[in-house]
Design a protein around this motif. Structure first.
Motif, short mmCIF file in Angstrom:
data_model
loop_
_atom_site.label_atom_id
_atom_site.label_comp_id
_atom_site.label_asym_id
_atom_site.label_seq_id
_atom_site.Cartn_x
_atom_site.Cartn_y
_atom_site.Cartn_z
N GLU A 33 4.92 -0.18 -21.70
CA GLU A 33 3.47 0.17 -20.81
C GLU A 33 3.26 2.26 -20.85
N VAL A 34 4.65 2.80 -20.48
CA VAL A 34 5.07 4.00 -20.30
C VAL A 34 4.79 4.49 -21.55
N GLU A 35 5.31 4.38 -22.67
CA GLU A 35 5.04 4.62 -23.82
C GLU A 35 3.45 4.47 -24.97
N ASP A 36 2.85 3.59 -24.40
CA ASP A 36 1.33 3.03 -24.79
C ASP A 36 1.08 4.80 -23.84
N TYR A 37 1.51 4.83 -22.65
CA TYR A 37 0.59 5.87 -21.67
C TYR A 37 0.90 7.38 -22.14
N ILE A 38 1.93 7.26 -22.68
CA ILE A 38 2.71 8.89 -23.26
C ILE A 38 1.65 8.52 -24.94
N ALA A 39 1.87 7.47 -25.55
CA ALA A 39 1.07 8.10 -26.83
C ALA A 39 -0.46 8.25 -27.22
N HIS A 40 -1.43 7.85 -25.83
CA HIS A 40 -2.81 7.90 -25.74
C HIS A 40 -3.22 8.32 -25.21
N HIS A 41 -2.71 9.34 -23.72
CA HIS A 41 -3.17 10.73 -23.16
C HIS A 41 -2.42 12.00 -23.13
N GLN B 83 3.61 -7.79 -9.74
CA GLN B 83 2.64 -6.11 -10.32
C GLN B 83 2.94 -5.34 -9.56
N VAL B 84 2.27 -3.96 -10.21
CA VAL B 84 2.09 -2.79 -9.78
C VAL B 84 0.40 -2.37 -8.96
N ILE B 85 0.87 -2.73 -7.23
CA ILE B 85 -0.49 -2.19 -7.00
C ILE B 85 -1.16 -0.32 -7.02
N GLY B 86 -0.26 0.12 -6.77
CA GLY B 86 -0.46 1.03 -6.53
C GLY B 86 1.12 2.08 -5.71
N SER B 87 0.29 2.90 -4.98
CA SER B 87 1.95 4.11 -4.46
C SER B 87 2.05 4.45 -2.95
N ARG C 88 -3.85 1.68 -7.85
CA ARG C 88 -3.90 1.99 -9.74
C ARG C 88 -5.08 1.56 -10.22
N GLN C 89 -5.36 2.15 -11.08
CA GLN C 89 -6.82 1.71 -11.84
C GLN C 89 -6.67 2.20 -13.19
N GLY C 90 -6.23 0.79 -13.95
CA GLY C 90 -5.83 1.60 -15.75
C GLY C 90 -4.84 2.81 -15.39
N TRP C 91 -5.26 3.42 -16.54
CA TRP C 91 -3.99 4.47 -16.42
C TRP C 91 -4.49 5.43 -15.39
N SER C 92 -5.10 5.11 -14.31
CA SER C 92 -4.87 6.42 -13.66
C SER C 92 -5.00 6.23 -11.69
N LEU D 215 -10.24 11.03 -0.36
CA LEU D 215 -10.22 9.70 -0.78
C LEU D 215 -11.13 9.31 -1.29
N GLY D 216 -11.00 8.89 -2.74
CA GLY D 216 -11.77 8.73 -4.03
C GLY D 216 -11.75 9.16 -5.08
N THR D 217 -10.28 10.35 -4.58
CA THR D 217 -10.52 10.66 -6.71
C THR D 217 -9.58 9.99 -6.96
N SER D 218 -9.85 10.24 -8.34
CA SER D 218 -9.03 10.04 -9.74
C SER D 218 -7.86 10.71 -10.30
N HIS D 219 -6.49 10.17 -10.59
CA HIS D 219 -5.79 11.59 -10.93
C HIS D 219 -4.09 10.54 -12.19
N PRO D 220 -4.35 11.72 -12.81
CA PRO D 220 -4.04 11.11 -14.20
C PRO D 220 -2.06 10.24 -13.35
N LEU D 221 -1.54 9.91 -14.69
CA LEU D 221 0.12 9.04 -14.04
C LEU D 221 0.92 10.01 -14.08
N HIS D 222 0.41 11.18 -14.55
CA HIS D 222 2.17 11.91 -14.90
C HIS D 222 1.88 12.70 -13.94
N ALA D 223 0.72 13.16 -13.53
CA ALA D 223 0.76 14.47 -12.64
C ALA D 223 0.56 13.93 -10.95
#
Length: 271
Positions: free
Chosen positions: A160-168, A220-224, A114-118, A137-145
Motif C-alpha cells: 500500500e505504501v508503494e501504491d501511494y507513492i506510485a499513484h500520488h 486495520q489502520v484507523i488514523g493517528s 484515515r479516509q482512503g489516501w488522505s 477540524l474536517g480538513t483533509s491532508h495527504p499521507l506524506h505531509a
C-alpha cells in the motif's frame, strides 16, 4: 451455553468467565489453535476447555477443523464482531486520551482518521498555554505531509505504501515537506523503528509535531494521534520524550478500540 458447575479447578471463576477466556485465547491467537494450546493459555483443565469448545462449536460461535483438530472463530463470532464495530465511535473513545495527553505534555493533541489516501482532523484538545497550536477540524491532508499523515502511511503494508507513492504526486505543502520517493521510504523505515513520526515545518512552517498510528479491532489502520506545538517548543530531546508519550496514547486508544497489543508489531506484508 451450559457449564458444568462441578468444574472446580478454578473455583473463583464463573462458567461465563471461563468461556470468555477460551474465546479470548482463540481470538488473540495468530491462527487456529488446538485444545492443549488453549488450555495452556487459559490455565484451565483440558476437559473443561474441551467441553466449552464443543458447546461453542454447536452454537456456531467457533468452527472446528477436522484435519488439523484446531479451533477458530466462527460465523456467530463474526456477526457479533461486526455489530460491535458498527457501534465504535472513535472520536468519543479517543477523546479522554487526548485530554490526558494534553495535560501530560502541556501541548495541543489531535486525532485524525484515515479516509482512503488522505486523513482528516476530527478532534483536538487545545493546550492551555498562551501560545499554542490549533488545527482546522474536517480538513483533509495527504499521507506524506506531516507527522499525523506519515504515522498512518508508515503503518500500512509495503504494497500500500508503494501504491501511494506510485499513484500520488508528492507535492510540497511547505519547503520542508518530503517530496522524494526515496526520502519518503527512508522516513517510513525510521518511523517504523521509532514507533512514532516527527514533523518539523512539513505542513505548517512554524509548527512541529509527533504522531503515532491508531489501529482498530482487526488491526486495520484507523488514523493517528498527535502532539503539536511551535517549532520553538520542540527539540531533539523533547521530540523523543513526546514521541514515546504519543505512542503510548495511541496504543491505549487502539486497545480501547479492541486492537490486540503487540510489543513488536510487523508493518510489512505478512501471511
Amino acid at each position: 451455553m451450559t457449564i458444568d458447575p462441578a468444574d472446580t479447578a478454578t473455583p473463583s471463576r464463573s462458567g461465563i468467565s471461563r468461556a470468555l477466556s477460551v474465546i479470548d485465547a482463540i481470538a488473540r491467537g495468530p491462527h487456529a489453535q488446538g485444545v492443549s494450546v488453549i488450555a495452556r493459555e487459559t490455565g484451565l483443565p483440558k476437559a473443561v476447555v474441551h467441553r466449552i469448545l464443543r458447546e461453542l462449536v454447536a452454537e456456531n460461535f467457533l468452527a472446528f477443523d477436522d484435519a488439523t483438530k484446531a479451533y477458530r472463530m466462527g460465523p456467530g463470532a463474526l456477526g457479533i464482531g461486526l455489530a460491535a464495530m458498527r457501534e465504535l465511535d472513535v472520536p468519543a473513545i479517543a477523546h479522554r486520551h487526548l485530554v490526558a495527553l494534553s495535560e501530560l505534555t502541556g501541548q495541543t493533541t489531535t486525532l485524525s482518521l484515515r479516509q482512503g489516501w488522505s486523513r482528516v482532523y476530527v478532534d483536538q484538545v487545545l493546550s492551555r498555554q498562551e501560545i499554542r497550536m490549533s488545527v482546522a477540524l474536517g480538513t483533509s491532508h495527504p499521507l506524506h505531509a506531516g507527522s499525523s499523515s506519515k504515522a498512518i502511511l508508515a503503518a500500512l503494508p509495503d504494497t500500500e505504501v508503494e501504491d501511494y507513492i506510485a499513484h500520488h504526486r508528492l507535492d510540497g505543502v511547505t519547503d520542508a515537506t518530503i517530496t522524494s520517493a526515496t526520502t519518503l521510504r527512508d522516513e517510513i523505515g525510521a518511523i517504523r523503528k521509532a514507533g512514532y513520526a516527527v514533523s518539523v515545518g512539513e505542513r505548517q512552517v512554524e509548527a512541529a509535531s509527533v504522531a503515532a498510528c491508531v489501529h482498530g479491532p482487526m488491526g486495520q489502520v484507523i488514523g493517528s494521534v498527535s502532539i503539536c506545538g511551535t517549532k520553538a517548543m520542540f527539540d531533539e530531546t523533547s521530540s523523543g520524550r513526546l514521541g514515546e508519550q504519543v505512542a503510548a496514547a495511541a496504543a491505549d486508544i487502539s486497545a480501547d478500540l479492541g486492537a490486540v497489543r503487540d510489543p513488536a508489531p510487523k508493518r510489512k506484508d505478512t501471511p
